[in-house]
Motif scaffolding. Sequence first.
Motif, short mmCIF file in Angstrom:
data_model
loop_
_atom_site.label_atom_id
_atom_site.label_comp_id
_atom_site.label_asym_id
_atom_site.label_seq_id
_atom_site.Cartn_x
_atom_site.Cartn_y
_atom_site.Cartn_z
N MET A 162 33.40 36.10 42.53
CA MET A 162 33.73 37.40 41.95
C MET A 162 33.20 37.52 40.52
SD MET A 162 37.65 37.83 43.37
CE MET A 162 37.89 39.49 42.73
N ILE A 163 33.26 36.43 39.77
CA ILE A 163 32.77 36.45 38.39
C ILE A 163 31.27 36.67 38.36
CG2 ILE A 163 32.43 35.05 36.31
CD1 ILE A 163 35.10 33.69 36.92
N THR A 164 30.54 35.88 39.16
CA THR A 164 29.08 35.96 39.14
C THR A 164 28.56 37.29 39.70
OG1 THR A 164 29.00 34.78 41.27
CG2 THR A 164 28.78 33.46 39.27
N GLU A 165 29.33 37.90 40.62
CA GLU A 165 28.91 39.18 41.20
C GLU A 165 29.55 40.37 40.51
OE1 GLU A 165 29.53 39.04 45.40
OE2 GLU A 165 28.11 37.37 45.71
N ASN A 166 30.25 40.08 39.40
CA ASN A 166 30.83 41.13 38.56
C ASN A 166 31.79 42.03 39.33
OD1 ASN A 166 31.14 42.13 36.00
ND2 ASN A 166 29.50 43.65 36.19
N GLU A 167 32.61 41.41 40.19
CA GLU A 167 33.64 42.15 40.91
C GLU A 167 34.90 42.25 40.07
OE1 GLU A 167 34.41 40.82 44.88
OE2 GLU A 167 32.34 40.17 45.20
N ASP A 168 35.74 43.21 40.37
CA ASP A 168 36.99 43.41 39.65
C ASP A 168 38.12 42.59 40.26
OD1 ASP A 168 35.82 45.25 37.91
OD2 ASP A 168 36.18 46.93 39.30
N GLY A 169 39.11 42.26 39.43
CA GLY A 169 40.34 41.66 39.93
C GLY A 169 40.48 40.16 39.79
N TRP A 170 39.42 39.46 39.39
CA TRP A 170 39.51 38.00 39.31
C TRP A 170 40.37 37.53 38.15
CZ3 TRP A 170 37.68 36.00 34.74
CH2 TRP A 170 36.77 36.78 34.01
N GLU A 171 40.52 38.37 37.12
CA GLU A 171 41.28 37.96 35.94
C GLU A 171 42.71 37.57 36.27
OE1 GLU A 171 38.25 41.09 34.54
OE2 GLU A 171 39.59 40.75 36.26
N ASN A 172 43.32 38.29 37.24
CA ASN A 172 44.72 38.03 37.58
C ASN A 172 44.91 36.73 38.36
OD1 ASN A 172 45.47 40.48 36.39
ND2 ASN A 172 45.09 41.61 38.30
N MET A 173 43.82 36.10 38.77
CA MET A 173 43.92 34.86 39.54
C MET A 173 43.90 33.62 38.64
SD MET A 173 41.31 35.70 42.69
CE MET A 173 41.50 37.17 43.70
N LEU A 174 43.74 33.83 37.34
CA LEU A 174 43.60 32.72 36.41
C LEU A 174 44.78 32.64 35.46
CD1 LEU A 174 39.83 33.16 35.45
CD2 LEU A 174 40.82 31.96 37.40
N PRO A 175 45.05 31.45 34.90
CA PRO A 175 46.14 31.31 33.93
C PRO A 175 45.92 32.19 32.72
CG PRO A 175 45.35 29.15 34.67
CD PRO A 175 44.38 30.16 35.18
N GLU A 176 46.98 32.45 32.00
CA GLU A 176 46.93 33.33 30.83
C GLU A 176 45.94 32.79 29.80
OE1 GLU A 176 49.96 35.21 27.44
OE2 GLU A 176 50.73 33.96 29.08
N GLY A 177 45.07 33.66 29.33
CA GLY A 177 44.11 33.30 28.29
C GLY A 177 42.78 32.81 28.81
N VAL A 178 42.73 32.37 30.07
CA VAL A 178 41.49 31.81 30.62
C VAL A 178 40.45 32.90 30.85
CG1 VAL A 178 40.46 30.65 32.61
CG2 VAL A 178 42.60 29.79 31.62
N ALA A 179 40.86 34.02 31.42
CA ALA A 179 39.92 35.11 31.68
C ALA A 179 39.31 35.62 30.36
CB ALA A 179 40.62 36.25 32.41
N LYS A 180 40.15 35.71 29.33
CA LYS A 180 39.67 36.17 28.03
C LYS A 180 38.61 35.22 27.48
CE LYS A 180 41.25 37.26 23.35
NZ LYS A 180 42.41 37.26 22.41
N LEU A 181 38.84 33.91 27.63
CA LEU A 181 37.88 32.93 27.14
C LEU A 181 36.57 33.00 27.92
CD1 LEU A 181 37.39 30.61 25.16
CD2 LEU A 181 38.29 29.04 26.88
N ILE A 182 36.66 33.20 29.22
CA ILE A 182 35.46 33.31 30.05
C ILE A 182 34.61 34.49 29.59
CG2 ILE A 182 34.61 33.91 32.38
CD1 ILE A 182 36.89 32.24 33.52
N LYS A 183 35.25 35.60 29.27
CA LYS A 183 34.53 36.79 28.83
C LYS A 183 33.94 36.62 27.43
CE LYS A 183 37.16 40.08 31.64
NZ LYS A 183 38.08 41.24 31.64
N GLU A 184 34.73 36.04 26.54
CA GLU A 184 34.26 35.87 25.15
C GLU A 184 33.11 34.88 25.05
OE1 GLU A 184 38.47 36.78 22.78
OE2 GLU A 184 37.76 34.70 23.03
N GLU A 185 33.16 33.81 25.89
CA GLU A 185 32.15 32.76 25.81
C GLU A 185 31.05 32.92 26.86
OE1 GLU A 185 32.13 30.36 23.54
OE2 GLU A 185 34.09 30.79 22.61
N ASN A 186 31.17 33.97 27.70
CA ASN A 186 30.21 34.18 28.80
C ASN A 186 30.07 32.93 29.68
OD1 ASN A 186 29.66 36.82 28.03
ND2 ASN A 186 28.00 36.20 26.67
#
Length: 483
Positions: A446-470
Motif C-alpha cells: 500500500m505504501i509503495t503503490e500510494n494507497e490510502d489507509g495504511w497509516e492506521n495499521m502502524l503504531p503511533e508515530g511510525v506513519a509520520k516518520l515514514i512520510k517525513e523520511e520517505n
Amino acid sequence: MEITLKGDKEFDDVPSLKSKALRINLNENIYGTFAEIGAGQETVRQFFRAGGASGTIAKAMSAYDKDFSDAIYGIEDDKRYVTEARLRKMLNHEVNLIEKRLPRDKHPHKLFFSYANTVATIDFAKNYKGHGWVGIKYQVDPEQEYNEIILHLRFKENDARLQQETLGVLGTNLIYGAFYKYNEPKKLLRYLYDHLDKDQLEIDTINFSGPIFSEVDNRLMSLQLVKNGMTDAVMFAPDGNNVLPARVLYKKNILAFRGSFRPVTKVNMDMFHKSYDMFVKENKVDQKNTQVVFEITLSNLRAEGEINEQDFMDRAKLLCSLGQTVLISNFQEYYRLVEYFSQYSKNRMGLAMGVNNLVDIFDEKYYRHLSGGILEAFGKLFFKDLRVYLYPMVTKDGTLVNSENLKVHPRMKELYKFFKYNGKVVDITDYDPSILSIFSRKVLKMITENEDGWENMLPEGVAKLIKEENLFGYETEEVYHEE
C-alpha cells in the motif's frame, strides 16, 4: 616502472605488514603513542621492526600492573579493565599528554594519534578464549578535531602467543586503514583482516566518530560486519550506536522477537506488549533484569540476492523510534539464535512468534545439515530454560489458529505435542482481534503503490516518520499552485 605483460589481470595487492608500518614511519607528520594492556606490545613491535620508527613513536607503554594502570587512567566504576570505558580513558589520556608535551607552535604540521588496546587473552584452562577493545584516536588535519575508530574483538585461537600475534596484525591494519583508507569505511572494515583469517578472530562491534566520519552511520557499519562474515550478530541501541551484545545480554532474562519489520505494524507491537506481560510474570524472571531484543536475520535483508542497505536503514529507524534494541544476525534457524543468547546468559529466555513461524520450526528440511537432524536442533532450542509465546493467526476463511489447532507435518505431530504439553509453547490469549488481518507485506504494498489507509495499521508515530523520511519508497505527492 613496473613491467606488465600481455594477459596480466588486475587484482588487489595487499601491502605486507612491514610495508604498512614503514609507510606510516616514513611520514614525517604522523606522530603518536602506543598504549597496550594485557597482551604484550605486539602492535608497536611491528613499527619498531619495520625501521624508521623514531619519527613515528613518541612513546610505547604497557601499564600491565593493575595498580599502575589505575594510577595512570583512574579506577573504573565496575573495577574492570577490559572495557570500552577503559579504552576511551586510555585514548583521551594519551592524546592529552601529546598535546601538552608537544606545543602546536613548534609542530604545526604534526598529525597526532594515540593507539590503544586493553585485552585479555585465553586462560590457562582454555575455557575462556579472551577478548579485547582496540582503538585509535587521530588527526588527518592538524587543525581538525580528532577522529576515533573503536572496535571489540573476540579471539578464536587456542594459544595465547598466537592471539598476541593476531592482535599485533589487527592493530597494524587498523592504524594503516585509519590514515590511508578512512575515505572508504566499508572497505576499511575488510582491510582489518589483511593477513588474518576469520578463524582467528571475530569483530563484533565497531564505531566511527569524528569530522571525517560525520556521514558514517554506525548501524550500517554493523550490517557490514555481518555481511562480511566478521561476526554472526551485531547489536545497536535506540540511539543508533553499536553496542557490545555481551554487555547488553549478560546474565539477563531475554525476550526476543524475530521479524522482517518491513514496516513494523500494530501486530508486531501487540505481540511484543502481550508476550512481555506474560514473560515478566514467569517465576524465574526479574522484570528489572529483562532485555527485549528485536532481531532481523540477514536472510530477511536480502533483495534479489543482495542486501538492500537502504531498506535495512528504513527498518532500523522505525525500530529505534520505538525505543527498541535491534540485533542483526545470520541465524536462519531459531536454535542458533538461542545458542547465541546462551553464550551470555543462563537465565530464562522467551521467543515471541506467529503461528507460521512455529510451523516452520517443525519443518525437517531446515535441519538436514545437522547429523542429528531436527532432534539435535530441538535439543539445542528447548534444552535451555526457554518458552515460546505464540501469537494467533486468522485464515482466509476466518478460522482462528493457535497452539491447539495448528497443523504440523504428521511425522512431527507427536514431537509437537511433547513440547506443547510440557509448557514450552503457550498461547498469547490477551491479543487484539481487530488487528489480526494486518500483515507487513500488505502495508508495504500500500505504501509503495500510494494507497490510502495504511497509516492506521502502524503504531503511533511510525506513519509520520515514514512520510517525513520517505521510507520504504514512500513519495510525497507534490502540489503545484497556479500563479
